[in-house]
Design an enzyme around this catalytic site. Structure first.
Site, PDB file in Angstrom:
ATOM      1  N   GLU A   5      -1.502  -8.886   3.912  1.00  9.07           N
ATOM      2  CA  GLU A   5      -1.266  -9.272   5.138  1.00  9.07           C
ATOM      3  C   GLU A   5      -2.756  -9.054   6.291  1.00  9.07           C
ATOM      4  O   GLU A   5      -2.999  -9.830   6.747  1.00  9.07           O
ATOM      5  CB  GLU A   5      -0.423  -7.906   6.297  1.00  9.07           C
ATOM      6  CG  GLU A   5      -0.641  -6.861   7.121  1.00  9.07           C
ATOM      7  CD  GLU A   5      -0.998  -5.785   5.107  1.00  9.07           C
ATOM      8  OE1 GLU A   5      -1.806  -4.532   5.526  1.00  9.07           O
ATOM      9  OE2 GLU A   5      -0.932  -5.896   4.346  1.00  9.07           O
ATOM     10  N   HIS A  55      -3.601  -4.608   0.384  1.00  9.39           N
ATOM     11  CA  HIS A  55      -2.919  -5.492   2.343  1.00  9.39           C
ATOM     12  C   HIS A  55      -3.805  -6.842   2.075  1.00  9.39           C
ATOM     13  O   HIS A  55      -3.679  -7.231   3.115  1.00  9.39           O
ATOM     14  CB  HIS A  55      -3.981  -4.957   2.577  1.00  9.39           C
ATOM     15  CG  HIS A  55      -3.654  -3.188   3.538  1.00  9.39           C
ATOM     16  ND1 HIS A  55      -2.744  -2.571   4.261  1.00  9.39           N
ATOM     17  CD2 HIS A  55      -4.024  -1.654   2.757  1.00  9.39           C
ATOM     18  CE1 HIS A  55      -2.674  -1.136   4.108  1.00  9.39           C
ATOM     19  NE2 HIS A  55      -3.776  -1.258   2.556  1.00  9.39           N
ATOM     20  N   CYS A  74       0.803  -1.480  -0.198  1.00  3.31           N
ATOM     21  CA  CYS A  74       0.042   0.209  -0.378  1.00  3.31           C
ATOM     22  C   CYS A  74       0.809   1.268  -0.255  1.00  3.31           C
ATOM     23  O   CYS A  74       1.134   1.635  -0.788  1.00  3.31           O
ATOM     24  CB  CYS A  74      -0.795  -0.287   1.276  1.00  3.31           C
ATOM     25  SG  CYS A  74      -2.552   1.318   0.866  1.00  3.31           S
TER      26      CYS A  74
END
Length: 255
Positions: A217, A215, A110
């Site tokens: 994660e 994202h 990001c």
């Protein structure tokens, strides 16, 4: 992975209970640990000492965070620019330049893809919705972050395609209003959203650098494609570390 490699994560300074604290996101830390890495927090108040941190790490993960100050790519701020932190920007830009020079693999997430692009000479949209003359998707989603809300088209034969596959059916999450505008001459585009917003960049000649606008994660625990990005990052770290060991072990003419 026989050896555990050290991964640097730049820390964002946040005010918590009236105290300034260095923070990193748990999800990036978890993704690194799952695939054998040892995360190390890098404070970002002193850009001038970033070289010492780069010498300590085997790879660099650039996480999400606030907007990048436009002064770092030669622009004045527009009305819809969000919060910025010049110390964080300067520190991360220094880390990118040093990591590239020292051949330490980078994974940008990001804000991380944006910092990568700026550090290597590119520019950004400060605000997609007011600066783009095209219909634009919702890039700051209202759904929970573990859920993908729009698809991306992955560039055929890109390195990213080798990690998560080609085609235009990969679902990603989205929480940003800045994005890559003019791409650095050192990078190739590896993915686009259906509205043309750049979603991925990578090194032109090798696999040293991978940056994504979404994202992973927040999705890696349930999505194999997103988990593959973390697995690949650690594989790249191991590969480049082994190359350095092999290079350093070659005797010079005077030895």
């Amino acid at each position: 992975m026989d050896k555990q490699y050290v991964i640097g994560l730049p820390a964002e300074t946040r005010i918590i209970n009236n105290l300034a604290r260095n923070t990193v996101n748990d999800d990036e830390v978890a993704g690194v640990i799952k695939h054998g890495g040892v995360p190390v927090l890098i404070p970002t108040r002193n850009p001038e000492i970033m070289e010492h941190y780069v010498d300590l790490i085997d790879g660099l993960l650039l996480p999400g965070g606030p907007d990048v100050a436009p002064k770092f790519y030669g622009e004045e701020p527009v009305q819809n620019l969000g919060d910025t932190d010049a110390f964080l920007d300067a520190s991360e830009i220094a880390l990118v330049k040093l990591a590239v020079a020292k051949r330490k693999p980078i994974f940008g997430i990001c804000r991380g893809i944006q910092v990568l692009n700026v550090a290597l000479g590119g520019t950004l949209y400060q605000d997609l919705y007011s600066q783009r003359n095209h219909p634009t998707l919702q890039h700051y989603q209202k759904a929970p972050m573990p859920q993908g809300t729009h698809t991306i088209s992955i560039t055929p034969d890109s390195y990213l395609a080798k990690i998560i596959g080609q085609g235009d059916s990969t679902w990603v999450n989205s929480r940003h209003h800045e994005a890559v505008k003019a791409v650095s001459a050192q990078l190739n585009i590896s993915a686009l959203a259906k509205d043309g917003v750049i979603e991925g960049v990578e090194s032109q000649d090798d696999d040293l650098i991978i940056g994504v606008q979404w994202h992973p994660e927040a999705m890696f625990r349930t999505d194999e494609k997103q988990d593959a990005l973390f697995a690949d990052f650690m594989a790249r770290v191991e590969k480049f570390a082994n190359k350095k060991v092999a290079h350093d072990s070659v005797p010079t003419e005077n030895e």
